[in-house]
Design a protein around this motif. Structure first.
Motif, PDB file in Angstrom:
ATOM      1  N   GLU A   7       0.856  -1.184   0.000  1.00  0.00           N
ATOM      2  CA  GLU A   7       0.000   0.000   0.000  1.00  0.00           C
ATOM      3  C   GLU A   7       0.893   1.236   0.000  1.00  0.00           C
ATOM      4  O   GLU A   7       1.893   1.281   0.712  1.00  0.00           O
ATOM      5  N   LEU A  52      -7.043   2.632   4.217  1.00  0.00           N
ATOM      6  CA  LEU A  52      -7.649   2.671   2.887  1.00  0.00           C
ATOM      7  C   LEU A  52      -9.099   2.225   3.001  1.00  0.00           C
ATOM      8  O   LEU A  52      -9.404   1.229   3.660  1.00  0.00           O
ATOM      9  N   HIS A  53      -9.975   2.959   2.357  1.00  0.00           N
ATOM     10  CA  HIS A  53     -11.400   2.617   2.299  1.00  0.00           C
ATOM     11  C   HIS A  53     -11.664   2.133   0.879  1.00  0.00           C
ATOM     12  O   HIS A  53     -11.331   2.820  -0.090  1.00  0.00           O
ATOM     13  N   ASN A  54     -12.220   0.941   0.759  1.00  0.00           N
ATOM     14  CA  ASN A  54     -12.425   0.391  -0.578  1.00  0.00           C
ATOM     15  C   ASN A  54     -13.797  -0.253  -0.686  1.00  0.00           C
ATOM     16  O   ASN A  54     -13.928  -1.464  -0.670  1.00  0.00           O
ATOM     17  N   LEU A  58     -11.289   3.195  -4.237  1.00  0.00           N
ATOM     18  CA  LEU A  58     -10.241   3.243  -3.230  1.00  0.00           C
ATOM     19  C   LEU A  58      -9.974   4.686  -2.814  1.00  0.00           C
ATOM     20  O   LEU A  58      -9.723   5.541  -3.654  1.00  0.00           O
ATOM     21  N   SER A  96     -19.017   6.541  -2.716  1.00  0.00           N
ATOM     22  CA  SER A  96     -18.606   5.148  -2.546  1.00  0.00           C
ATOM     23  C   SER A  96     -19.141   4.589  -1.236  1.00  0.00           C
ATOM     24  O   SER A  96     -19.700   3.484  -1.192  1.00  0.00           O
TER      25      SER A  96
END
Length: 184
Positions: A7, A52-54, A58, A96
């Motif tokens: 990442e 991280l938000h996915n 992303l 998202s």
């Protein structure tokens, strides 16, 4: 671990799409936001905790000290030259998170992505000892290269430009990719 498998966490100072999150002030606490889901592993930094938000897209989040991923959160948008880019990033994240259609990231066009890929391929070839002609053959095919005299070929100039552009990116110019180019 391969660089492709790691990442990459950016500072919001470098990448305006990193969203700094703070605890919602008490006077705004009636606006319930619900907990964040689809969060990756948190990584501590001097700035706070990165994650991280996915969900559908992303997004890198930065939880500033005192904030909690499961508590009430507010986005902190600095009023600076990158404010519009930060608002676009916030909009993509919010959509998202809410399960809505996510608009594309407009910082880099499809044409620019293609050129960046070609630049990296050209730089990789050059760093491994390939001539400009060899690189051109790999990128465009032998038949296109053989169609014109090499010394005056437009594809020769294109390959030289790709290598020079890649050298600039490798030297730190890649950071400009993270920012919108706005007219003054």
């Amino acid at each position: 671990m391969s660089a492709l498998a790691q990442e990459v966490l950016w500072s919001p100072d470098v990448d305006p799409a990193v969203l700094p999150l703070v605890r919602t002030p008490d006077f705004l606490s009636s606006a319930s936001s619900g907990p964040l889901t689809a969060l990756g592993e948190e990584h501590k930094s001097p700035e706070g905790r990165h994650a991280l938000h996915n969900a559908r897209a992303l997004t890198q989040l930065l939880f500033l000290p005192g904030s909690d991923a499961h508590g009430q959160l507010a986005a902190l948008i600095p009023l600076d030259a990158q404010t519009l880019g930060r608002i676009e990033a916030l909009t993509r994240f919010w959509r998202s998170w809410q399960g809505r259609a996510v608009p594309p990231d407009t910082r880099v066009t499809a044409q620019q992505r293609r050129r960046f890929r070609l630049m990296m391929q050209a730089a990789d070839g050059r760093s491994n000892g390939a001539s400009y002609r060899d690189i051109a053959i790999a990128l465009y095919g032998l038949s296109r290269i053989a169609a014109d005299p090499w010394k005056t070929s437009a594809l020769r100039d294109a390959v030289i430009g790709l290598v020079e552009g890649a050298t600039s990116l490798i030297g730190g110019g890649y950071l400009q990719i993270l920012r919108h180019r706005r007219r003054a």
